[in-house]
Design a protein around this motif. Structure first.
Motif, mmCIF file in Angstrom:
data_model
loop_
_atom_site.group_PDB
_atom_site.id
_atom_site.type_symbol
_atom_site.label_atom_id
_atom_site.label_comp_id
_atom_site.label_asym_id
_atom_site.label_seq_id
_atom_site.Cartn_x
_atom_site.Cartn_y
_atom_site.Cartn_z
ATOM 1 N N THR A 306 -25.085 -18.269 -17.977
ATOM 2 C CA THR A 306 -23.947 -19.053 -17.514
ATOM 3 C C THR A 306 -22.640 -18.291 -17.713
ATOM 4 O OG1 THR A 306 -23.220 -20.208 -19.533
ATOM 5 C CG2 THR A 306 -25.229 -21.019 -18.469
ATOM 6 N N ASP A 307 -21.566 -18.909 -17.214
ATOM 7 C CA ASP A 307 -20.241 -18.319 -17.376
ATOM 8 C C ASP A 307 -19.708 -18.472 -18.788
ATOM 9 O OD1 ASP A 307 -19.890 -21.060 -17.331
ATOM 10 O OD2 ASP A 307 -18.107 -21.007 -16.062
ATOM 11 N N SER A 308 -20.401 -19.219 -19.626
ATOM 12 C CA SER A 308 -19.949 -19.427 -21.005
ATOM 13 C C SER A 308 -21.094 -19.219 -21.986
ATOM 14 C CB SER A 308 -19.357 -20.830 -21.175
ATOM 15 O OG SER A 308 -20.266 -21.817 -20.728
ATOM 16 N N GLY A 309 -21.856 -18.164 -21.762
ATOM 17 C CA GLY A 309 -22.881 -17.787 -22.714
ATOM 18 C C GLY A 309 -24.293 -17.840 -22.166
ATOM 19 N N LEU A 310 -25.213 -17.282 -22.950
ATOM 20 C CA LEU A 310 -26.642 -17.343 -22.670
ATOM 21 C C LEU A 310 -27.208 -18.516 -23.463
ATOM 22 C CD1 LEU A 310 -29.248 -16.043 -21.482
ATOM 23 C CD2 LEU A 310 -29.385 -14.714 -23.609
ATOM 24 N N TRP A 311 -27.766 -19.497 -22.749
ATOM 25 C CA TRP A 311 -28.229 -20.729 -23.373
ATOM 26 C C TRP A 311 -29.749 -20.797 -23.367
ATOM 27 C CZ3 TRP A 311 -25.078 -24.671 -25.401
ATOM 28 C CH2 TRP A 311 -23.701 -24.458 -25.242
ATOM 29 N N LYS A 312 -30.277 -21.500 -24.379
ATOM 30 C CA LYS A 312 -31.727 -21.666 -24.494
ATOM 31 C C LYS A 312 -32.053 -23.104 -24.866
ATOM 32 C CE LYS A 312 -35.630 -20.573 -27.507
ATOM 33 N NZ LYS A 312 -36.084 -19.832 -28.699
ATOM 34 N N SER A 313 -33.065 -23.642 -24.195
ATOM 35 C CA SER A 313 -33.638 -24.927 -24.577
ATOM 36 C C SER A 313 -35.091 -24.702 -24.981
ATOM 37 C CB SER A 313 -33.576 -25.924 -23.418
ATOM 38 O OG SER A 313 -34.304 -27.100 -23.745
ATOM 39 N N ASP A 321 -29.029 -24.648 -27.165
ATOM 40 C CA ASP A 321 -28.211 -23.852 -28.078
ATOM 41 C C ASP A 321 -27.790 -22.579 -27.358
ATOM 42 O OD1 ASP A 321 -28.140 -25.265 -30.656
ATOM 43 O OD2 ASP A 321 -30.321 -24.982 -30.629
ATOM 44 N N VAL A 322 -26.606 -22.087 -27.712
ATOM 45 C CA VAL A 322 -26.122 -20.848 -27.123
ATOM 46 C C VAL A 322 -26.428 -19.694 -28.072
ATOM 47 C CG1 VAL A 322 -23.795 -21.059 -28.096
ATOM 48 C CG2 VAL A 322 -24.154 -19.757 -25.977
ATOM 49 N N PHE A 323 -26.843 -18.560 -27.519
ATOM 50 C CA PHE A 323 -27.103 -17.385 -28.340
ATOM 51 C C PHE A 323 -25.790 -16.860 -28.924
ATOM 52 C CE2 PHE A 323 -31.062 -17.381 -26.025
ATOM 53 C CZ PHE A 323 -31.971 -16.749 -26.868
ATOM 54 N N PRO A 324 -25.820 -16.349 -30.145
ATOM 55 C CA PRO A 324 -24.624 -15.680 -30.688
ATOM 56 C C PRO A 324 -24.378 -14.364 -29.964
ATOM 57 C CG PRO A 324 -26.476 -15.428 -32.184
ATOM 58 C CD PRO A 324 -26.936 -16.366 -31.100
ATOM 59 N N GLN A 325 -23.268 -13.724 -30.292
ATOM 60 C CA GLN A 325 -22.924 -12.457 -29.652
ATOM 61 C C GLN A 325 -24.069 -11.458 -29.795
ATOM 62 O OE1 GLN A 325 -19.555 -10.370 -31.320
ATOM 63 N NE2 GLN A 325 -19.150 -9.279 -29.412
ATOM 64 N N GLU A 333 -23.797 -1.550 -31.373
ATOM 65 C CA GLU A 333 -23.004 -1.803 -30.168
ATOM 66 C C GLU A 333 -23.006 -3.298 -29.877
ATOM 67 O OE1 GLU A 333 -21.171 -0.445 -26.339
ATOM 68 O OE2 GLU A 333 -21.557 0.554 -28.247
ATOM 69 N N HIS A 334 -21.846 -3.838 -29.441
ATOM 70 C CA HIS A 334 -21.704 -5.259 -29.153
ATOM 71 C C HIS A 334 -21.579 -5.496 -27.650
ATOM 72 C CE1 HIS A 334 -20.840 -5.333 -33.416
ATOM 73 N NE2 HIS A 334 -20.584 -6.630 -33.415
ATOM 74 N N PHE A 335 -22.022 -6.667 -27.222
ATOM 75 C CA PHE A 335 -21.664 -7.186 -25.906
ATOM 76 C C PHE A 335 -20.314 -7.884 -26.038
ATOM 77 C CE2 PHE A 335 -25.308 -8.115 -22.692
ATOM 78 C CZ PHE A 335 -25.504 -6.753 -22.537
ATOM 79 N N TYR A 336 -19.335 -7.449 -25.255
ATOM 80 C CA TYR A 336 -18.048 -8.131 -25.238
ATOM 81 C C TYR A 336 -17.931 -8.899 -23.926
ATOM 82 C CZ TYR A 336 -16.843 -5.630 -29.454
ATOM 83 O OH TYR A 336 -16.838 -5.156 -30.748
ATOM 84 N N ASN A 366 -37.981 -10.609 -29.880
ATOM 85 C CA ASN A 366 -38.184 -11.563 -30.977
ATOM 86 C C ASN A 366 -37.160 -12.695 -30.922
ATOM 87 O OD1 ASN A 366 -35.927 -10.168 -31.777
ATOM 88 N ND2 ASN A 366 -36.856 -9.271 -33.612
ATOM 89 N N ASN A 367 -36.946 -13.196 -29.709
ATOM 90 C CA ASN A 367 -36.131 -14.397 -29.514
ATOM 91 C C ASN A 367 -34.683 -14.212 -29.951
ATOM 92 O OD1 ASN A 367 -36.043 -17.011 -28.472
ATOM 93 N ND2 ASN A 367 -36.309 -17.953 -30.476
ATOM 94 N N GLY A 368 -34.168 -12.999 -29.787
ATOM 95 C CA GLY A 368 -32.761 -12.764 -30.059
ATOM 96 C C GLY A 368 -32.431 -12.333 -31.470
ATOM 97 N N LEU A 369 -33.421 -12.183 -32.340
ATOM 98 C CA LEU A 369 -33.134 -11.696 -33.690
ATOM 99 C C LEU A 369 -32.683 -10.243 -33.649
ATOM 100 C CD1 LEU A 369 -36.094 -13.279 -35.701
ATOM 101 C CD2 LEU A 369 -33.720 -14.070 -35.573
ATOM 102 N N ASP A 370 -33.312 -9.448 -32.795
ATOM 103 C CA ASP A 370 -32.939 -8.045 -32.613
ATOM 104 C C ASP A 370 -32.784 -7.774 -31.122
ATOM 105 O OD1 ASP A 370 -33.176 -7.122 -35.415
ATOM 106 O OD2 ASP A 370 -35.303 -7.570 -35.122
ATOM 107 N N TRP A 371 -31.730 -7.053 -30.780
ATOM 108 C CA TRP A 371 -31.462 -6.715 -29.386
ATOM 109 C C TRP A 371 -31.367 -5.201 -29.222
ATOM 110 C CZ3 TRP A 371 -31.219 -10.245 -25.443
ATOM 111 C CH2 TRP A 371 -31.034 -11.593 -25.781
ATOM 112 N N THR A 372 -31.758 -4.735 -28.052
ATOM 113 C CA THR A 372 -31.486 -3.368 -27.620
ATOM 114 C C THR A 372 -30.568 -3.451 -26.410
ATOM 115 O OG1 THR A 372 -33.628 -2.545 -28.383
ATOM 116 C CG2 THR A 372 -32.456 -1.210 -26.763
ATOM 117 N N ILE A 373 -29.441 -2.744 -26.467
ATOM 118 C CA ILE A 373 -28.457 -2.771 -25.390
ATOM 119 C C ILE A 373 -28.561 -1.486 -24.573
ATOM 120 C CG2 ILE A 373 -25.983 -2.707 -24.872
ATOM 121 C CD1 ILE A 373 -25.510 -4.575 -27.200
#
Length: 486
Positions: A306-313, A321-325, A333-336, A366-373
């Motif tokens: 979405t325009d205001s985050g990645l959401w999961k049900s 709930d919305v995923f954190p950054q 490295e961060h997603f800005y 692993n459901n957002g615990l670890d990300w590769t960018i």
């Protein structure tokens, strides 16, 4: 459909229900090696063919990995696809269809223009390019962008703002305008003739328009009136009539349709997500106020970009709930960004979630615990490239790389030896106004430091020219210039 441009229709044409256009220009076939790597950080489409093959629609062509993301190649107009960024992708077996769009300047005004269609029958090894299909002789490619593609057997359907709903049964040699109702094609009069999203489920074709959702059970031959759904004609309706995405969730024998439904003309409509389990006869609305672009599913789990985050049900839409950054677990490295345009769940052995934004691509197993960018950038310090550069440059803090109310510019550099990095910002009078602690970096690393364009007193920088100095401890000092504009 992952990306929407709002623009004005400038040409109006009334034509027959089944107008056929034979392409006056020849199709062109290309066999050329793709470019190595990702060439854009704008990821508008993601298709997981299998656990190793991922296809991306990007702002600078079509990117493909065949090794699960270890390496990427990109196809542009030089390799046979259309000009501009990819506006739609469809994959069936070894066949890929894509559409492209580009910015056109007409009388000092910017318009989106259709860059045509391209297809490959061998998963991208070779490409055939077709000019943008037009609904009549008096139309142009201006404001005629294809936003979605669906394939039913050997028939290709495309959804275009100016061109409406069109189909081809001969690999794009000819196209037929087929409005999703019983009216003659006239997108200026009928909002349902402005088409943005498609979903093919067997012989059933779901069509998302600016006037609601229309459904055909026989591959587009007929469009029953009782299968035309709007916010106004049902007791439990879609949230809005502007339908920018449609997707299918399958759980056992159950088929659930999800739609990104945006408010159109009625003030009672609202942005949200609409879901039906009874083939459109009733809808449940979720994520009120969110502009969704794409969906992905893993059994009962639902993901919404979405325009205001990645959401999961986790429970089919009951709770969200919305995923954190997003932060890369190795490079940090961060997603800005808070806007996500695409999401895909690879349901093979690895079960990976892929997400795309205007700030790059990310993957988690692993459901957002670890990300590769995965990000595209020019490697500094190689050839004639400087040791450090800033991007985007010029930069608009109130528009680009937005997260938490700030806009972030990046400094990209490379280390030859292990070093600690410090960046100092100077105004035009060469007075130091900000100092950024860049941390410690290993030798031979591609490094990135983000800054929110605020000075040491937390004040947002005014428009102007600024200078930066990168100091790599034990290496040297390197200078550059940035321009801040509203």
């Amino acid at each position: 459909m992952k990306r929407i441009f709002i623009f004005t229709l400038v040409l109006v044409l009334c034509c027959g229900l089944a107008f056929t256009q034979v392409l006056s220009k020849k199709a062109f076939r290309f066999e050329s090696d793709p470019l190595p790597g990702l060439k854009s950080n704008s990821i508008t489409d993601i298709v997981a063919v299998d656990e190793n093959t991922i296809i991306l629609g990007t702002g600078k062509g079509l990117a493909i990995t065949r090794d699960g993301g270890e390496s990427w190649v990109t196809y542009t107009h030089k390799q046979g696809i259309g000009r501009g960024g990819v506006s739609a992708v469809a994959v069936k077996d070894s066949m890929i269809w894509i559409a492209t769009a580009f910015d056109s300047l007409v009388n000092d005004e910017h318009y989106a223009a259709g860059g045509g269609l391209s297809y490959s029958t061998d998963l991208g090894a070779t490409w055939t390019h077709l000019p943008q299909p037009l609904p009549g002789n008096n139309w142009t490619v201006i404001n005629n962008v294809t936003y979605d593609i669906a394939i039913i057997d050997t028939t290709v359907w495309i959804a275009s703002f100016g061109g409406g709903l069109m189909k081809s049964s001969d690999m794009g040699k000819s196209w037929q305008v087929r409005p999703p109702d019983d009216y003659n094609f006239n997108p200026d009069e009928y909002l349902s003739h402005r088409v943005f999203s498609l979903l093919a489920v067997g012989d059933t074709l779901w069509v998302g328009t600016a006037g609601g959702i229309n459904v055909s059970y026989d591959g587009g031959k007929t469009w029953p009136r009782e299968m035309m759904f709007t916010h106004q004609n049902q007791d439990q309706p879609i949230s809005g009539n502007f339908v920018v995405a449609i997707d299918l969730q399958e759980i056992d024998d159950k088929k659930i349709i999800w739609a990104a439904t945006i408010n159109a003309e009625d003030y009672n409509e609202f942005r949200g997500v609409s879901r039906t389990e009874d083939f459109g006869r009733s809808w449940t609305n979720y994520l009120r106020g969110k502009f969704s672009y794409d969906f992905a599913f893993d059994e009962n789990q639902v993901f919404a970009a979405t325009d205001s985050g990645l959401w999961k049900s986790p429970d089919g839409g009951l709770n969200w709930d919305v995923f954190p950054q997003i932060v890369d677990y190795e490079s940090r490295e961060h997603f800005y960004t808070e806007a996500f345009y695409s999401v895909e769940f690879s349901k093979k052995t690895k079960k990976e979630l892929w997400v795309g934004s205007g700030d790059g691509l990310a993957r988690t197993a692993n459901n957002g615990l670890d990300w590769t960018i995965f990000r595209s950038f020019v490697k500094p310090g190689q050839g004639d490239e400087p040791r450090v550069y800033a991007y985007p440059n010029p930069f608009t803090p109130l528009r680009f790389n937005q997260f938490g109310g700030d806009g972030f510019i990046r400094f990209q550099f490379r280390t030859f030896n292990a070093a600690r990095a410090t960046i100092r910002i100077f105004d035009f009078a060469m007075e130091r106004i900000a100092t950024i602690d860049g941390g410690s970096w290993a030798a031979n690393s591609d490094c990135s430091i983000a800054w929110n364009c605020r000075d040491n007193n937390d004040r947002l920088l005014a428009n102007g020219v600024y200078f930066y100095q990168l100091e790599l401890e034990g290496d040297g000092k390197y200078w550059g210039k940035i321009i801040i504009i509203d």
